[in-house]
Design a protein around this motif. Structure first.
Motif, PDB file in Angstrom:
ATOM      1  N   VAL A  70       3.177  10.500   1.919  1.00  0.00           N
ATOM      2  CA  VAL A  70       3.338  10.177   0.605  1.00  0.00           C
ATOM      3  C   VAL A  70       2.416   9.564  -0.078  1.00  0.00           C
ATOM      4  CG1 VAL A  70       5.427   9.037  -0.920  1.00  0.00           C
ATOM      5  CG2 VAL A  70       5.780   9.806   1.603  1.00  0.00           C
ATOM      6  N   ILE A  71       1.989  10.117  -1.499  1.00  0.00           N
ATOM      7  CA  ILE A  71       1.148   9.847  -2.199  1.00  0.00           C
ATOM      8  C   ILE A  71       1.741   9.070  -3.496  1.00  0.00           C
ATOM      9  CG2 ILE A  71      -0.883  10.371  -3.795  1.00  0.00           C
ATOM     10  CD1 ILE A  71      -0.414  12.598  -1.026  1.00  0.00           C
ATOM     11  N   ALA A  72       1.307   7.781  -3.910  1.00  0.00           N
ATOM     12  CA  ALA A  72       1.907   7.090  -5.055  1.00  0.00           C
ATOM     13  C   ALA A  72       1.088   6.084  -5.412  1.00  0.00           C
ATOM     14  CB  ALA A  72       3.141   6.822  -4.587  1.00  0.00           C
ATOM     15  N   ASN A  73       1.436   5.191  -6.563  1.00  0.00           N
ATOM     16  CA  ASN A  73       0.370   4.244  -6.770  1.00  0.00           C
ATOM     17  C   ASN A  73       0.671   3.161  -5.626  1.00  0.00           C
ATOM     18  OD1 ASN A  73       2.716   2.539  -7.385  1.00  0.00           O
ATOM     19  ND2 ASN A  73       2.857   3.176  -9.494  1.00  0.00           N
ATOM     20  N   TYR A  74      -0.190   2.023  -5.434  1.00  0.00           N
ATOM     21  CA  TYR A  74      -0.263   1.201  -4.706  1.00  0.00           C
ATOM     22  C   TYR A  74       1.175   0.383  -4.305  1.00  0.00           C
ATOM     23  CZ  TYR A  74      -1.370  -3.202  -1.966  1.00  0.00           C
ATOM     24  OH  TYR A  74      -1.191  -4.190  -1.170  1.00  0.00           O
ATOM     25  N   GLU A  75       1.789   0.117  -5.424  1.00  0.00           N
ATOM     26  CA  GLU A  75       3.035  -0.672  -5.461  1.00  0.00           C
ATOM     27  C   GLU A  75       3.982   0.319  -5.000  1.00  0.00           C
ATOM     28  OE1 GLU A  75       0.942  -0.324  -8.141  1.00  0.00           O
ATOM     29  OE2 GLU A  75       0.416  -2.437  -8.443  1.00  0.00           O
ATOM     30  N   ILE A  76       4.367   1.533  -5.303  1.00  0.00           N
ATOM     31  CA  ILE A  76       5.333   2.302  -4.818  1.00  0.00           C
ATOM     32  C   ILE A  76       5.037   2.786  -3.445  1.00  0.00           C
ATOM     33  CG2 ILE A  76       6.637   4.464  -4.936  1.00  0.00           C
ATOM     34  CD1 ILE A  76       5.911   4.360  -8.008  1.00  0.00           C
ATOM     35  N   ALA A  77       3.733   2.920  -2.923  1.00  0.00           N
ATOM     36  CA  ALA A  77       3.427   3.129  -1.544  1.00  0.00           C
ATOM     37  C   ALA A  77       3.761   1.904  -0.655  1.00  0.00           C
ATOM     38  CB  ALA A  77       1.948   3.453  -1.339  1.00  0.00           C
ATOM     39  N   GLN A  83      10.340   0.530   3.319  1.00  0.00           N
ATOM     40  CA  GLN A  83      11.644   1.196   3.631  1.00  0.00           C
ATOM     41  C   GLN A  83      11.451   2.090   4.800  1.00  0.00           C
ATOM     42  OE1 GLN A  83      13.965   1.308   0.920  1.00  0.00           O
ATOM     43  NE2 GLN A  83      12.627  -0.233   0.207  1.00  0.00           N
ATOM     44  N   GLY A  84      10.313   1.843   5.610  1.00  0.00           N
ATOM     45  CA  GLY A  84      10.103   2.703   6.615  1.00  0.00           C
ATOM     46  C   GLY A  84       9.517   3.632   6.905  1.00  0.00           C
ATOM     47  N   VAL A  85       8.929   4.187   5.743  1.00  0.00           N
ATOM     48  CA  VAL A  85       8.000   5.389   5.653  1.00  0.00           C
ATOM     49  C   VAL A  85       6.744   5.090   6.207  1.00  0.00           C
ATOM     50  CG1 VAL A  85       6.996   7.146   4.080  1.00  0.00           C
ATOM     51  CG2 VAL A  85       9.350   6.288   3.231  1.00  0.00           C
ATOM     52  N   GLN A  86       6.527   6.021   7.317  1.00  0.00           N
ATOM     53  CA  GLN A  86       5.194   5.561   8.184  1.00  0.00           C
ATOM     54  C   GLN A  86       3.770   6.094   7.388  1.00  0.00           C
ATOM     55  OE1 GLN A  86       5.069   4.499  11.374  1.00  0.00           O
ATOM     56  NE2 GLN A  86       7.507   4.175  11.466  1.00  0.00           N
ATOM     57  N   ASN A  87       3.987   7.122   6.555  1.00  0.00           N
ATOM     58  CA  ASN A  87       2.475   7.873   6.380  1.00  0.00           C
ATOM     59  C   ASN A  87       2.628   8.002   4.783  1.00  0.00           C
ATOM     60  OD1 ASN A  87       0.680   9.412   6.235  1.00  0.00           O
ATOM     61  ND2 ASN A  87       1.564  11.130   7.075  1.00  0.00           N
ATOM     62  N   THR A  88       1.959   6.757   4.281  1.00  0.00           N
ATOM     63  CA  THR A  88       1.789   6.516   2.982  1.00  0.00           C
ATOM     64  C   THR A  88       0.350   6.524   2.647  1.00  0.00           C
ATOM     65  OG1 THR A  88       1.949   4.162   3.053  1.00  0.00           O
ATOM     66  CG2 THR A  88       3.957   5.409   2.670  1.00  0.00           C
ATOM     67  N   HIS A  89       0.221   6.865   1.388  1.00  0.00           N
ATOM     68  CA  HIS A  89      -1.333   6.669   0.823  1.00  0.00           C
ATOM     69  C   HIS A  89      -1.195   6.039  -0.592  1.00  0.00           C
ATOM     70  CE1 HIS A  89      -5.812   7.378   0.447  1.00  0.00           C
ATOM     71  NE2 HIS A  89      -5.169   8.058  -0.961  1.00  0.00           N
ATOM     72  N   GLY A  90      -1.631   4.880  -1.035  1.00  0.00           N
ATOM     73  CA  GLY A  90      -1.549   3.921  -2.238  1.00  0.00           C
ATOM     74  C   GLY A  90      -2.772   4.675  -3.025  1.00  0.00           C
ATOM     75  N   MET A  91      -2.616   4.861  -4.145  1.00  0.00           N
ATOM     76  CA  MET A  91      -3.644   4.923  -5.161  1.00  0.00           C
ATOM     77  C   MET A  91      -3.514   4.184  -6.425  1.00  0.00           C
ATOM     78  SD  MET A  91      -4.002   9.215  -4.865  1.00  0.00           S
ATOM     79  CE  MET A  91      -5.531   9.294  -5.845  1.00  0.00           C
ATOM     80  N   ASN A  92      -4.397   4.399  -7.454  1.00  0.00           N
ATOM     81  CA  ASN A  92      -3.955   3.957  -8.643  1.00  0.00           C
ATOM     82  C   ASN A  92      -4.532   5.017  -9.796  1.00  0.00           C
ATOM     83  OD1 ASN A  92      -2.870   1.745 -10.396  1.00  0.00           O
ATOM     84  ND2 ASN A  92      -3.378   0.348  -9.138  1.00  0.00           N
ATOM     85  N   THR A  93      -4.105   4.481 -11.121  1.00  0.00           N
ATOM     86  CA  THR A  93      -4.404   5.164 -12.098  1.00  0.00           C
ATOM     87  C   THR A  93      -5.894   5.694 -12.353  1.00  0.00           C
ATOM     88  OG1 THR A  93      -2.696   4.281 -13.309  1.00  0.00           O
ATOM     89  CG2 THR A  93      -3.899   5.514 -14.534  1.00  0.00           C
ATOM     90  N   GLY A  94      -6.282   6.966 -12.489  1.00  0.00           N
ATOM     91  CA  GLY A  94      -7.533   7.315 -12.640  1.00  0.00           C
ATOM     92  C   GLY A  94      -8.311   7.607 -11.240  1.00  0.00           C
TER      93      GLY A  94
END
Ligand code: NI
Ligand code: MN
Length: 228
Positions: A70-77, A83-94
């Motif tokens: 799951v790719i989303a901004n850092y706060e959502i990641a 929430q128990g999602v194992q595989n996340t990747h945080g990014m940010n605008t730009g």
């Protein structure tokens, strides 16, 4: 297999590219226009544009079932990890990030981003996907903004624009967005799901056609468009 883009209803789209399934904003449960159920959809990647419930949608359940990244901004990641999602990747605008056969860039969006439990969701984003078959921009939830010209400079094959009005730009502003973005094809989203965002997509498409800057493609939920 060419890259295909399928409208799942509301702001939710599935992109199949290089043998992978990418979901953007998979709001299916509780979405009266959902073309598929959260239990049956396949996903290798899920991109979440912002924290609102009609965009986070079924992300947690689908990610847990499929182990999609799951790719989303850092706060959502971070929230999704909690929430128990194992595989996340945080990014940010730009920022851009190369994944399995495609690149994702989180673009500017003028919108808010509170998460379903009231947590801070960072800044809302749009999504720019560079695939081997072309460039797809999903504006997600946003107002019209003139920096869309910079996104247009990326050379867009497809732009997905909200036309629902009230929570996002409406049909008139989306015509200006087409002028700024000059995509080869423009697809409407974020309309008709609820009474307050009801729009006549065919009338909108006729206006885009008359403007002559892009080819409008109106998809019913479940319908697909193939790149090239
Ligand atoms: Ni929103
Ligand atoms: Mn929304």
């Amino acid at each position: 297999m060419p890259t295909t883009l399928t409208f799942l209803g509301h702001g939710a789209f599935q992109i199949r590219t290089g043998g992978k399934s990418i979901l953007i904003d998979p709001f299916l449960t509780g979405n009266p226009l959902a073309a598929v159920s959260a239990e049956e959809i396949d996903a290798d990647f899920i991109i979440v544009s912002h924290g609102h419930g009609d965009h986070v949608g079924d992300t947690v359940a689908i990610a847990k079932r499929t182990n999609a990244r799951v790719i989303a901004n850092y706060e959502i990641a971070t929230w999704l990890s909690n929430q128990g999602v194992q595989n996340t990747h945080g990014m940010n605008t730009g920022g851009s990030h190369r994944l399995d056969g495609f690149t994702v860039k989180l673009t500017l969006a003028h919108h808010s981003s509170m998460l379903p439990d009231g947590s801070y969701g960072g800044c809302a984003n749009g999504v720019l996907l560079k695939t081997s078959d072309g460039v797809i921009y999903h504006a997600c939830d946003t107002a019209l903004f003139s920096d869309m010209k910079l996104i247009g400079d990326e050379g867009l094959d497809i732009a997905i624009l909200p036309i629902g009005d009230n929570y996002t730009m409406g049909p008139e502003d989306s015509l200006k967005a087409v002028e700024f973005l000059h995509p080869k094809v423009v697809i409407p989203g974020h309309y008709n799901t609820f009474p307050v965002i009801r729009q006549d997509a065919n009338a909108w498409a006729a206006e885009v056609h008359r403007q002559g800057r892009s080819t409008p493609v109106v998809l019913n939920p479940g319908e697909s468009h193939t790149l090239r």
